[in-house]
Write an enzyme that holds these catalytic residues in place. Sequence first.
Site, PDB file in Angstrom:
ATOM      1  N   GLY A 141       0.824  -1.208   0.000  1.00  0.00           N
ATOM      2  CA  GLY A 141       0.000   0.000   0.000  1.00  0.00           C
ATOM      3  C   GLY A 141       0.848   1.244   0.000  1.00  0.00           C
ATOM      4  N   GLY A 142       2.063   1.130  -0.522  1.00  0.00           N
ATOM      5  CA  GLY A 142       2.985   2.255  -0.449  1.00  0.00           C
ATOM      6  C   GLY A 142       3.286   2.564   1.006  1.00  0.00           C
TER       7      GLY A 142
ATOM      8  N   SER B 201       5.730  -4.740  -2.458  1.00  0.00           N
ATOM      9  CA  SER B 201       5.395  -3.387  -2.905  1.00  0.00           C
ATOM     10  C   SER B 201       5.911  -2.378  -1.878  1.00  0.00           C
ATOM     11  CB  SER B 201       3.896  -3.271  -3.151  1.00  0.00           C
ATOM     12  OG  SER B 201       3.578  -2.100  -3.862  1.00  0.00           O
TER      13      SER B 201
END
Length: 557
Positions: free
Chosen positions: A138-139, A224
């Site tokens: 989710g960054g 991510s």
Amino acid sequence: MKYLTRRDFFRRTAFGILPALALPHLAHSSLSFSSTDVEVETSYGKLRGLRTEGVNIYKGVPYAGSVSGERRFLKPAALKPWTGVREATRLGPPSIQPPNQTYGINEPDPAEDCLTLNIWTPANDDKKRPVMVYNHGGGFRTGSAGSVAQDGSNLARMYDVVVVATNHRLGLLGYLYLDEIAGDEYAGSGNRGIQDIAIALKWVNENISAFGGDPDNVMIFGESGGGAKTSCLYAMPEAAPYFHKASIESGPGVMMKTADVAAETTELLLKRLGIARTDWRKLLKLPPSVLLDAQEQLQKMGDLSQIAGFHGIGAAGKGGFGPVVDGVVLSTHPFDPIAPSLSKEKPLQVGWNEDEFIFFAMVSGDTEAFQLTQEKLYQRIESILGDKAQLVVDTYREAYPKATPTQLFIAIRSILIMGLGSITIAERKTKQGGAPAYLYNFGYKSDLKVPGTDYEFGSMHALDIPFKFHNIDNVLDKSGHRSSSMAGNRPERFAASDNMCQLWTSFARTSVPSAKGQPTWPAYNLDNRPTMRIDSSCEVIYDRYATELSMWRKALS
């Protein structure tokens, strides 16, 4: 182009029941497990969790104290011991973030005081299992430890490991750089989110033995934004004593935000809120909703280099919030210009998915990307790389003569987003001459279709999540019903998931990744550059992307 969140994607696709796809196997059935209470003694007090399907599960376990009120933007208050038995059967609140960005079952609303973790273990005994601490994606802006795709039950049960996942501060509340205007007490303020994870790792070190885990064999991993967080932890003195190996997955944090860019973002925030530098303490009194709104407005003006850049996730420009090379928490970029010396003897896995960009095109609603002409392909690459476009397109056309323009575009964008940074990390880690690096590509192809197109998910960004947790089939959605995961329907998915889980858990256990019946995964070297391609049948590929990499080194020099 409007970029949507990971949650928007999951809601539209696999964990949102894929209504547009109208697949017959997506019918729900109510689900119930028989559970019994299970208690454990920590250094702060007793916890009551649940034993379900052969796994002891503890949710919402606090690992630090308050980060709200006067503690906002500071390191958390010390965790206070409790008396009696504390319930640990429900997820803790995620960090403050835009609405509908998390997808845990019975998950509370986001809250400022969010420092909790979840634990999955086969047994509370003295077995000293390897511990795998996951950093969610989710960054640095969204997500939580409660995601249904990242539930650790199957990994713990099937592979005899202890799995931990943390909630930690995100966005402005986790990464607002106040060092230059708020005094010594706020030194390191631009890195509170990753400091939270370091504090969680310290809690794990002190308490995981009671959960059947080995505090001297802890692996950190993440996908991510979680990969970028892992990159930072790998270079972070505060975290160094509490982990022993790492895996950076589709989130190569080669570089992070510089202090001058972070200071400029802080100035933009103060201006938007109408607060003078000398009155910065007003930030402590504003409701989180006001800060979140300002954060989202700044985010719109920030660049998208974490999606489009060449240095890996984290090197975003002004307007966004993420870790800062501040000389306090992070003295250097995680992997620039070299790999961090403090983790020289810690083995590392790093890699990416073959078709990363399919995800980003899909969540942005860019259906044109899946039906490009040769002319459109060139135009798009030119918009990113200018006069280098012809060289890039010609090189990829020669390397993949049978590929369509869309396939070439996805290959080019995927290696730009995640591949080049991952390879850089593997190279720089190897040049250190310490513990080995292992480079991989996740290559399993999901047969589900991008909504509104006939193009398959392939090995897109985030597809590896359910595979590495063995949550590839009959995933629970937020309502407690089963639905198909984004892994698709091919029967080979089970073998691919087992291979990935074996590789990850063997790395956690022994620092050498291996899977029964699959080829030996050689450590990366600068001579023949081995890459493990992970699928239902794995393959070691030597000097993969040699032609493309030779071109990229020239084009981006």
